[in-house]
Design an enzyme around this catalytic site. Structure first.
Site, PDB file in Angstrom:
ATOM      1  N   GLY A 102       2.056  -7.813  -1.049  1.00 48.77           N
ATOM      2  CA  GLY A 102       1.517  -6.480  -1.324  1.00 48.77           C
ATOM      3  C   GLY A 102       2.585  -5.454  -0.991  1.00 48.77           C
ATOM      4  O   GLY A 102       3.783  -5.773  -0.973  1.00 48.77           O
ATOM      5  N   GLU A 139     -11.962   8.067  -6.525  1.00 46.85           N
ATOM      6  CA  GLU A 139     -11.033   7.804  -7.641  1.00 46.85           C
ATOM      7  C   GLU A 139     -11.719   6.951  -8.717  1.00 46.85           C
ATOM      8  O   GLU A 139     -11.513   7.163  -9.908  1.00 46.85           O
ATOM      9  CB  GLU A 139      -9.767   7.102  -7.128  1.00 46.85           C
ATOM     10  CG  GLU A 139      -8.887   8.038  -6.299  1.00 46.85           C
ATOM     11  CD  GLU A 139      -7.454   7.555  -6.171  1.00 46.85           C
ATOM     12  OE1 GLU A 139      -7.239   6.353  -5.978  1.00 46.85           O
ATOM     13  OE2 GLU A 139      -6.543   8.403  -6.253  1.00 46.85           O
ATOM     14  N   LYS A 188       0.653  12.948  -8.569  1.00 46.38           N
ATOM     15  CA  LYS A 188       0.200  11.544  -8.458  1.00 46.38           C
ATOM     16  C   LYS A 188       1.098  10.645  -9.324  1.00 46.38           C
ATOM     17  O   LYS A 188       1.519   9.568  -8.905  1.00 46.38           O
ATOM     18  CB  LYS A 188      -1.264  11.464  -8.908  1.00 46.38           C
ATOM     19  CG  LYS A 188      -1.883  10.120  -8.833  1.00 46.38           C
ATOM     20  CD  LYS A 188      -2.599   9.920  -7.516  1.00 46.38           C
ATOM     21  CE  LYS A 188      -3.191   8.543  -7.386  1.00 46.38           C
ATOM     22  NZ  LYS A 188      -3.004   7.983  -6.077  1.00 46.38           N
TER      23      LYS A 188
HETATM   24  P1  FAD Z   1      -2.112  -5.474  -0.310  1.00 48.06           P
HETATM   25  O1  FAD Z   1      -1.420  -4.498  -1.173  1.00 48.06           O
HETATM   26  O2  FAD Z   1      -3.593  -5.596  -0.395  1.00 48.06           O
HETATM   27  O3  FAD Z   1      -1.453  -6.907  -0.571  1.00 48.06           O
HETATM   28  C1  FAD Z   1      -1.865  -8.071   0.064  1.00 48.06           C
HETATM   29  C2  FAD Z   1      -1.253  -9.256  -0.676  1.00 48.06           C
HETATM   30  O4  FAD Z   1      -1.580 -10.465   0.027  1.00 48.06           O
HETATM   31  C3  FAD Z   1      -1.807  -9.423  -2.090  1.00 48.06           C
HETATM   32  O5  FAD Z   1      -0.762  -9.692  -2.982  1.00 48.06           O
HETATM   33  C4  FAD Z   1      -2.753 -10.627  -1.976  1.00 48.06           C
HETATM   34  O6  FAD Z   1      -2.868 -11.353  -3.182  1.00 48.06           O
HETATM   35  C5  FAD Z   1      -2.056 -11.436  -0.893  1.00 48.06           C
HETATM   36  N1  FAD Z   1      -2.970 -12.321  -0.164  1.00 48.06           N
HETATM   37  C6  FAD Z   1      -4.147 -11.995   0.422  1.00 48.06           C
HETATM   38  N2  FAD Z   1      -4.680 -13.070   1.018  1.00 48.06           N
HETATM   39  C7  FAD Z   1      -3.825 -14.100   0.815  1.00 48.06           C
HETATM   40  C8  FAD Z   1      -3.804 -15.469   1.218  1.00 48.06           C
HETATM   41  N3  FAD Z   1      -4.784 -15.994   1.953  1.00 48.06           N
HETATM   42  N4  FAD Z   1      -2.760 -16.222   0.842  1.00 48.06           N
HETATM   43  C9  FAD Z   1      -1.742 -15.695   0.097  1.00 48.06           C
HETATM   44  N5  FAD Z   1      -1.694 -14.412  -0.297  1.00 48.06           N
HETATM   45  C10 FAD Z   1      -2.718 -13.633   0.057  1.00 48.06           C
HETATM   46  N6  FAD Z   1      -2.917   4.045  -0.515  1.00 48.06           N
HETATM   47  C11 FAD Z   1      -2.054   5.076  -0.646  1.00 48.06           C
HETATM   48  O7  FAD Z   1      -1.210   5.281   0.236  1.00 48.06           O
HETATM   49  N7  FAD Z   1      -2.069   5.889  -1.744  1.00 48.06           N
HETATM   50  C12 FAD Z   1      -2.946   5.720  -2.756  1.00 48.06           C
HETATM   51  O8  FAD Z   1      -2.932   6.470  -3.720  1.00 48.06           O
HETATM   52  C13 FAD Z   1      -3.878   4.644  -2.660  1.00 48.06           C
HETATM   53  N8  FAD Z   1      -4.735   4.417  -3.668  1.00 48.06           N
HETATM   54  C14 FAD Z   1      -5.593   3.349  -3.584  1.00 48.06           C
HETATM   55  C15 FAD Z   1      -6.463   3.123  -4.660  1.00 48.06           C
HETATM   56  C16 FAD Z   1      -7.350   2.062  -4.598  1.00 48.06           C
HETATM   57  C17 FAD Z   1      -8.273   1.838  -5.759  1.00 48.06           C
HETATM   58  C18 FAD Z   1      -7.365   1.202  -3.460  1.00 48.06           C
HETATM   59  C19 FAD Z   1      -8.316   0.040  -3.402  1.00 48.06           C
HETATM   60  C20 FAD Z   1      -6.504   1.417  -2.389  1.00 48.06           C
HETATM   61  C21 FAD Z   1      -5.610   2.499  -2.440  1.00 48.06           C
HETATM   62  N9  FAD Z   1      -4.713   2.759  -1.402  1.00 48.06           N
HETATM   63  C22 FAD Z   1      -3.832   3.805  -1.490  1.00 48.06           C
HETATM   64  C23 FAD Z   1      -4.649   1.856  -0.227  1.00 48.06           C
HETATM   65  C24 FAD Z   1      -3.523   0.825  -0.440  1.00 48.06           C
HETATM   66  O9  FAD Z   1      -3.661   0.219  -1.696  1.00 48.06           O
HETATM   67  C25 FAD Z   1      -3.503  -0.260   0.651  1.00 48.06           C
HETATM   68  O10 FAD Z   1      -3.434   0.364   1.899  1.00 48.06           O
HETATM   69  C26 FAD Z   1      -2.292  -1.172   0.417  1.00 48.06           C
HETATM   70  O11 FAD Z   1      -2.473  -1.925  -0.758  1.00 48.06           O
HETATM   71  C27 FAD Z   1      -2.077  -2.101   1.605  1.00 48.06           C
HETATM   72  O12 FAD Z   1      -0.948  -2.865   1.357  1.00 48.06           O
HETATM   73  P2  FAD Z   1      -0.779  -4.319   2.004  1.00 48.06           P
HETATM   74  O13 FAD Z   1       0.615  -4.747   1.749  1.00 48.06           O
HETATM   75  O14 FAD Z   1      -1.272  -4.346   3.396  1.00 48.06           O
HETATM   76  O15 FAD Z   1      -1.816  -5.236   1.211  1.00 48.06           O
HETATM   77  P1  NAD Z   2     -12.825   4.480   3.483  1.00 48.36           P
HETATM   78  O1  NAD Z   2     -13.164   3.745   4.723  1.00 48.36           O
HETATM   79  O2  NAD Z   2     -11.788   5.513   3.533  1.00 48.36           O
HETATM   80  O3  NAD Z   2     -14.144   5.140   2.858  1.00 48.36           O
HETATM   81  C1  NAD Z   2     -15.371   4.441   2.826  1.00 48.36           C
HETATM   82  C2  NAD Z   2     -16.519   5.446   2.733  1.00 48.36           C
HETATM   83  O4  NAD Z   2     -17.744   4.715   2.643  1.00 48.36           O
HETATM   84  C3  NAD Z   2     -16.621   6.340   3.966  1.00 48.36           C
HETATM   85  O5  NAD Z   2     -16.677   7.675   3.565  1.00 48.36           O
HETATM   86  C4  NAD Z   2     -17.898   5.857   4.650  1.00 48.36           C
HETATM   87  O6  NAD Z   2     -18.582   6.902   5.316  1.00 48.36           O
HETATM   88  C5  NAD Z   2     -18.707   5.331   3.456  1.00 48.36           C
HETATM   89  N1  NAD Z   2     -19.728   4.352   3.859  1.00 48.36           N
HETATM   90  C6  NAD Z   2     -19.622   3.372   4.788  1.00 48.36           C
HETATM   91  N2  NAD Z   2     -20.787   2.692   4.898  1.00 48.36           N
HETATM   92  C7  NAD Z   2     -21.637   3.238   4.004  1.00 48.36           C
HETATM   93  C8  NAD Z   2     -22.985   2.969   3.641  1.00 48.36           C
HETATM   94  N3  NAD Z   2     -23.683   1.990   4.227  1.00 48.36           N
HETATM   95  N4  NAD Z   2     -23.558   3.707   2.679  1.00 48.36           N
HETATM   96  C9  NAD Z   2     -22.854   4.698   2.051  1.00 48.36           C
HETATM   97  N5  NAD Z   2     -21.577   5.014   2.378  1.00 48.36           N
HETATM   98  C10 NAD Z   2     -20.961   4.285   3.333  1.00 48.36           C
HETATM   99  O7  NAD Z   2     -12.454   3.341   2.396  1.00 48.36           O
HETATM  100  P2  NAD Z   2     -11.665   3.485   1.018  1.00 48.36           P
HETATM  101  O8  NAD Z   2     -12.082   4.689   0.280  1.00 48.36           O
HETATM  102  O9  NAD Z   2     -11.770   2.169   0.337  1.00 48.36           O
HETATM  103  O10 NAD Z   2     -10.159   3.690   1.474  1.00 48.36           O
HETATM  104  C11 NAD Z   2      -9.487   2.648   2.189  1.00 48.36           C
HETATM  105  C12 NAD Z   2      -8.098   3.129   2.576  1.00 48.36           C
HETATM  106  O11 NAD Z   2      -7.312   3.284   1.395  1.00 48.36           O
HETATM  107  C13 NAD Z   2      -8.115   4.480   3.268  1.00 48.36           C
HETATM  108  O12 NAD Z   2      -7.159   4.498   4.253  1.00 48.36           O
HETATM  109  C14 NAD Z   2      -7.755   5.447   2.172  1.00 48.36           C
HETATM  110  O13 NAD Z   2      -7.086   6.591   2.663  1.00 48.36           O
HETATM  111  C15 NAD Z   2      -6.843   4.606   1.311  1.00 48.36           C
HETATM  112  N6  NAD Z   2      -6.905   5.086  -0.079  1.00 48.36           N
HETATM  113  C16 NAD Z   2      -6.108   6.130  -0.401  1.00 48.36           C
HETATM  114  C17 NAD Z   2      -6.163   6.640  -1.671  1.00 48.36           C
HETATM  115  C18 NAD Z   2      -5.255   7.787  -2.035  1.00 48.36           C
HETATM  116  O14 NAD Z   2      -4.462   8.203  -1.209  1.00 48.36           O
HETATM  117  N7  NAD Z   2      -5.319   8.305  -3.251  1.00 48.36           N
HETATM  118  C19 NAD Z   2      -7.031   6.087  -2.626  1.00 48.36           C
HETATM  119  C20 NAD Z   2      -7.851   5.030  -2.254  1.00 48.36           C
HETATM  120  C21 NAD Z   2      -7.790   4.534  -0.957  1.00 48.36           C
END
Ligand code: FAD
Ligand code: NAD
Length: 396
Positions: A13, A170, A373
């Protein structure tokens, strides 16, 4: 027997890939053997996953083959699933073998946190990987198709999103953009479709700038999203959700964006963890094992006020770079450097051409934020794959 240290990185990741790429750049010939393990042969851009989940983008655009990122002469890539980490024995058990290490980097990411809410695990969908978002996209289309056969089933067209954190916000932004197209494609009256974003806290995006939260809710409400704020989901069933207020909402689609926890494998390995996140020392190592580093969503890094930084890609990337630097220093017998997180800001998309953000303390909304973005996305592609990847995967 080789005396070259063996570094094993678990997870490709944000944290794992940045660690691997930096090691590839910094380490000299024969200074270490580096192995990267990931369950797929591709890295996915998690920060884009809300788009393919809603169907506004192709899942292919969020996926990058690892062979295109790393130099396989310098890094061994193993496509396998980690099933157990044995820090005392310096071994990692894979589904199809065992790897021994001198230094380990754990970057296995997070999983959905269900808080023990009954039915969530079984009936809700999650935005976590390419496969999980393909399922959401197909499921949504299928609900439209089913509605055409059973037009009395309004619950097929009610889409519940649990949690209005950044992921939930989002995703509803994208889904609201997709619905009119699906209505056209399936010849469905848009008035019959509902997107309900349910949030337990007293506000959407708890802790974020209130003015920007208000802006986001206005934009999303105008696009057709209904918010239920200060309302927790208590139970999830095959037919919908039960709220803490006693209300029931009938729906065949529940997308859970209510929070994440670290990968369960780190707890099972015996590391001291809070919701699957390991508290690391200032050098990003576990407190129990100096040779084990943790980066990304599996790690817990405290800010100056002693509170954990939210798990983000921004943090994971910076940790990956710092971790690689410390590994190189360790191998060369040089002093380690403390990890200092440099928070640049947050930008969240609200669908096409709309976003909110705070970058270097400056608030932004609308097209300007949406452009920012895009720039952030392009910068990431550039960091991991240079201009060729920007040209192949970038959106301009
Ligand atoms: P990940 O990116 O989740 O990578 C983990 C890797 O480990 C994956 O490739 C997975 O396949 C692998 N893996 C898992 N389990 C196993 C296993 N057992 N064996 C082998 N491989 C395995 N953060 C921001 O800063 N800005 C944003 O705009 C933002 N937007 C987001 C939008 C969405 C929809 C989501 C869901 C999250 C967003 N986040 C954002 C949060 C961000 O994506 C995560 O914090 C980030 O991906 C964490 O990186 P990581 O390297 O810890 O794990
Ligand atoms: P989060 O923990 O930030 O948000 C989860 C939300 O669900 C909270 O507001 C919480 O109050 C709500 N919630 C929890 N239990 C609930 C229940 N029973 N019923 C209704 N609502 C409930 O999780 P996330 O949005 O998946 O984000 C995860 C991480 O990824 C965060 O650190 C976030 O900043 C990051 N992220 C960042 C971006 C970005 O920067 N554009 C986008 C996506 C995620």
């Amino acid at each position: 027997m080789s005396t070259v240290p063996r570094i094993v990185i678990l997870g490709a990741g944000y944290g794992g890939v940045l660690t691997a790429l930096r090691l590839q750049k910094e380490l000299g010939y024969n200074e270490a053997n580096v192995t990267l393990v990931n369950k797929h042969d591709y890295h996915y851009i998690t920060t884009h996953l809300h788009m393919p989940a809603a169907g506004t983008d192709d899942p292919e655009n969020a996926r990058i083959h690892i062979a295109k990122l790393i130099d396989e002469f310098k890094i061994d890539f193993v496509k396998s699933t980690v099933v157990q980490i044995k820090p005392n024995e310096k071994k990692v058990i894979l589904e199809d073998g065992t790897l021994s290490f001198d230094y380990l980097v754990i970057g296995l990411g997070g999983e959905a946190e269900t808080f023990g809410i009954p039915g969530l695990q079984q009936y809700a969908l999650n935005i976590r990987s390419i496969n999980s978002v393909r399922l959401i996209r197909e499921h949504i289309e299928y609900q439209f198709a089913k509605f055409k056969r059973e037009p009395h089933r309004k619950d097929y067209l009610t889409f519940i999103v649990g949690g209005a954190g950044f992921t939930g916000i989002e995703f509803v932004g994208e889904l609201a953009d997709r619905i009119p197209k699906l209505c056209k494609q399936f010849d469905v009256d848009p008035k019959l479709v509902g997107i309900v974003n349910i949030e337990a806290a007293p506000t959407a995006l708890p802790g974020f700038d209130p003015e920007l939260v208000e802006y986001a809710m206005r934009v999303l409400t105008d696009k057709g999203v209904t918010f239920k704020i200060g309302t927790a989901i208590k139970e999830c069933t095959p037919g919908g959700v039960q709220l803490a207020t006693g209300e029931t909402i009938k729906s065949t689609t529940i997308v859970w964006t209510g929070g994440i926890r670290g990968n369960r494998l780190v707890e099972q390995a015996g590391f001291e963890a809070m919701r699957g996140r390991v508290k690391v020392d200032p050098y990003l190592r576990t407190t129990q094992h100096e040779n084990v580093y943790v980066v990304g969503d599996c790690s817990l890094v405290m800010n100056e006020q002693g509170k954990p930084y939210p798990p983000t890609a921004q943090l994971a990337m910076q940790q990956g770079i710092a971790c690689a630097r410390n590994l190189v220093a360790t191998i060369r017998g040089e002093p380690l450097r403390e990890f200092k997180y440099d928070h640049k800001g947050v930008v969240a998309s609200l669908g096409k051409g709309e976003a909110i953000g705070i970058v270097y303390g400056k608030k932004m909304t609308g097209r300007k934020a949406a452009m920012m973005k895009k720039l952030i996305d392009l910068r990431y592609l550039f960091m991991i794959g240079g201009i060729p990847l920007v040209l192949r995967k970038g959106k301009f």
